[in-house]
Design an enzyme around this catalytic site. Structure first.
Site, PDB file in Angstrom:
ATOM      1  N   TYR A 209      -7.649  -8.043   7.698  1.00  0.00           N
ATOM      2  CA  TYR A 209      -8.733  -7.472   6.902  1.00  0.00           C
ATOM      3  C   TYR A 209      -9.898  -8.456   6.798  1.00  0.00           C
ATOM      4  O   TYR A 209      -9.917  -9.479   7.476  1.00  0.00           O
ATOM      5  CB  TYR A 209      -8.185  -7.003   5.556  1.00  0.00           C
ATOM      6  CG  TYR A 209      -7.116  -5.944   5.734  1.00  0.00           C
ATOM      7  CD1 TYR A 209      -7.428  -4.721   6.336  1.00  0.00           C
ATOM      8  CD2 TYR A 209      -5.801  -6.179   5.364  1.00  0.00           C
ATOM      9  CE1 TYR A 209      -6.456  -3.759   6.547  1.00  0.00           C
ATOM     10  CE2 TYR A 209      -4.815  -5.218   5.577  1.00  0.00           C
ATOM     11  CZ  TYR A 209      -5.154  -4.009   6.166  1.00  0.00           C
ATOM     12  OH  TYR A 209      -4.185  -3.055   6.397  1.00  0.00           O
TER      13      TYR A 209
ATOM     14  N   ASN B 245      -3.396 -10.105   7.317  1.00  0.00           N
ATOM     15  CA  ASN B 245      -3.151  -8.834   8.005  1.00  0.00           C
ATOM     16  C   ASN B 245      -4.387  -8.195   8.630  1.00  0.00           C
ATOM     17  O   ASN B 245      -4.469  -6.968   8.746  1.00  0.00           O
ATOM     18  CB  ASN B 245      -2.474  -7.843   7.052  1.00  0.00           C
ATOM     19  CG  ASN B 245      -1.171  -8.373   6.510  1.00  0.00           C
ATOM     20  OD1 ASN B 245      -0.610  -9.320   7.044  1.00  0.00           O
ATOM     21  ND2 ASN B 245      -0.686  -7.788   5.423  1.00  0.00           N
TER      22      ASN B 245
ATOM     23  N   THR C 174       0.844  -1.193   0.000  1.00  0.00           N
ATOM     24  CA  THR C 174       0.000   0.000   0.000  1.00  0.00           C
ATOM     25  C   THR C 174       0.880   1.244   0.000  1.00  0.00           C
ATOM     26  O   THR C 174       1.778   1.376   0.830  1.00  0.00           O
ATOM     27  CB  THR C 174      -0.913   0.007   1.237  1.00  0.00           C
ATOM     28  OG1 THR C 174      -1.817  -1.089   1.142  1.00  0.00           O
ATOM     29  CG2 THR C 174      -1.703   1.308   1.329  1.00  0.00           C
TER      30      THR C 174
ATOM     31  N   ASN D  41      -3.613  -5.592  13.295  1.00  0.00           N
ATOM     32  CA  ASN D  41      -5.013  -5.161  13.287  1.00  0.00           C
ATOM     33  C   ASN D  41      -5.885  -5.963  14.246  1.00  0.00           C
ATOM     34  O   ASN D  41      -7.069  -6.192  14.000  1.00  0.00           O
ATOM     35  CB  ASN D  41      -5.593  -5.204  11.871  1.00  0.00           C
ATOM     36  CG  ASN D  41      -5.145  -4.036  11.021  1.00  0.00           C
ATOM     37  OD1 ASN D  41      -4.994  -2.921  11.516  1.00  0.00           O
ATOM     38  ND2 ASN D  41      -4.909  -4.282   9.740  1.00  0.00           N
TER      39      ASN D  41
ATOM     40  N   HIS E 133      -6.795 -10.881  -0.915  1.00  0.00           N
ATOM     41  CA  HIS E 133      -6.121 -10.462   0.320  1.00  0.00           C
ATOM     42  C   HIS E 133      -6.826 -11.122   1.502  1.00  0.00           C
ATOM     43  O   HIS E 133      -7.887 -10.691   1.937  1.00  0.00           O
ATOM     44  CB  HIS E 133      -6.176  -8.943   0.448  1.00  0.00           C
ATOM     45  CG  HIS E 133      -5.197  -8.377   1.452  1.00  0.00           C
ATOM     46  ND1 HIS E 133      -4.610  -9.140   2.437  1.00  0.00           N
ATOM     47  CD2 HIS E 133      -4.687  -7.118   1.604  1.00  0.00           C
ATOM     48  CE1 HIS E 133      -3.804  -8.385   3.159  1.00  0.00           C
ATOM     49  NE2 HIS E 133      -3.822  -7.153   2.663  1.00  0.00           N
TER      50      HIS E 133
END
Length: 381
Positions: free
Chosen positions: A197, A195, A39, A252, A192
């Site tokens: 999400y 991490n 990102t 996260n 994805h």
């Protein structure tokens, strides 16, 4: 410049495995050094549209065996960070065409990472100031969202739990995003699933406390990720689709009571799908609490998933080569070295030093810290 490829000063012979070609599904890779998704928050505004600056950035790095693009959010409710590109509007698709054309002109391969952040978002980024969505209404401990250059990162709020009937709609958003990626000229897509999400939130017992068909047992928690993969495979075929996971990650606010059992069941299903590849974030990622690679879990994944295994996790060049020689991995993906070294592959091949990474220009901004890192010939000049 600093040489942090390896303190062992590897010889060309020791690094040879990194430069062997590899057949990844339908794509022939010219080397085994992959650029992992990164990102950078530099899409054109308004509209989060890829443009010429992004095309140049990826073209500079086209010597990678495969580029896996930064995450592209699949719908307005999938966005979690300012200035990140989407893949759900016509303008975004047209913008991505500039990127794929630039990479292909340079002889490279590029896949698009499809991204839904789930609870790692903020009302200021979502339609009508809505609450982020997630498997369960549980705030991500330590989760932050980058909402603007002025305000930076702010804590993510408590999300709204998805209703059961909404989940198939998100599956269809992934399907449409996969179609859009094909129109944009990509060589395939990566889901994805890492991490912290949305897909990771469904997989992990700590963030998924649902009591319907999408929560509770391991088989229920992997249901949504598998439905997403099946939808995307319908569009692309199994040889052009991969997934990224972080089975030991805590980024996260992700926790799982038994990641070994969760990911063994998931890996078995991925093998049944005959997925092109599995990319595994194996160790420390930002502020993860995983100080080392948990080899028992990683070895299980390598044994259970029978297709291409891509290892990611702060490898030096010699470590990457040894990982391939030992049979642990088929390919290695690198992140930050590709940010500051557009010719990272050439530098590994010649055991050259690396440019220093400017941490202040990672997210947002313009060409500075993005497309202005010098290649070897520029540095020597």
């Amino acid at each position: 410049m600093k040489n942090d490829l390896s303190s062992l000063n590897p010889t060309n012979a020791e690094l040879a495995p990194l430069f062997e070609p590899y057949k990844l599904g339908d794509i022939t890779l010219r080397n085994r050094l992959l650029m992992s998704p990164l990102t950078r928050s530099r899409a054109q505004q308004p509209g989060d549209i890829p443009f010429e600056l992004n095309a140049l950035y990826y073209q500079q790095r086209a010597s990678a065996g495969l580029i896996i693009s930064e995450g592209a959010y699949i719908s307005p409710f999938g966005k979690g960070y300012a200035y990140t590109p989407g893949i759900h509007t016509e303008a975004q698709v047209e913008g991505w065409k500039k990127v794929t054309q630039a990479v292909h002109q340079a002889g490279g391969n590029i896949q698009l990472q499809l991204w839904h952040v789930g609870r790692i978002s903020h009302p200021s980024l979502l339609p009508n100031g809505a609450a982020p969505i997630a498997p369960s209404a549980l705030q991500a401990e330590g989760g932050t969202s980058f909402i603007s250059m002025e305000e930076g990162r702010v804590p993510t709020p408590t999300p709204r739990s998805l209703e059961s009937h909404e989940i198939p709609l998100i599956v269809e958003e992934f399907r449409q995003a996969a179609k859009n990626a094909k129109i944009a000229g990509f060589d395939g897509v990566q889901i994805h699933g890492a991490n912290g999400y949305l897909i990771n939130q469904f997989l992990a017992s700590g963030s998924n406390q649902r009591t319907d068909a999408y929560g509770g047992s391991v088989q229920n928690r992997i249901r949504f990720p598998l439905q997403v993969l099946e939808a995307v495979i319908d569009v692309w075929g199994k040889n052009r689709v991969g997934i990224r996971i972080s089975p030991t990650g805590t980024y996260n606010g992700i926790t799982d009571d038994d990641p070994y059992t969760t990911y063994k069941a998931f890996a078995k299903e991925l093998t049944q799908l005959d997925l092109s590849y599995l990319e595994v974030v194996e160790s420390l990622f930002l502020n993860n609490n995983t100080p080392h690679r948990e080899e028992a879990l990683l070895g299980m994944l390598r044994e259970t998933f029978t297709s291409t295994y891509i290892a990611n996790g702060g490898y030096t060049a010699i470590e990457a080569s040894n990982r391939i020689k030992s049979g642990h991995a088929d390919l290695i993906s690198f992140g930050r070295p590709f940010i500051s070294n557009p010719d990272f592959v050439q530098r590994v091949r010649s055991n050259a030093s690396l440019n220093e990474l400017d941490m202040n220009t990672l997210y947002g901004g313009d060409a500075k810290g993005y497309t202005d890192y010098p290649a070897l010939e520029q540095a020597f000049a």
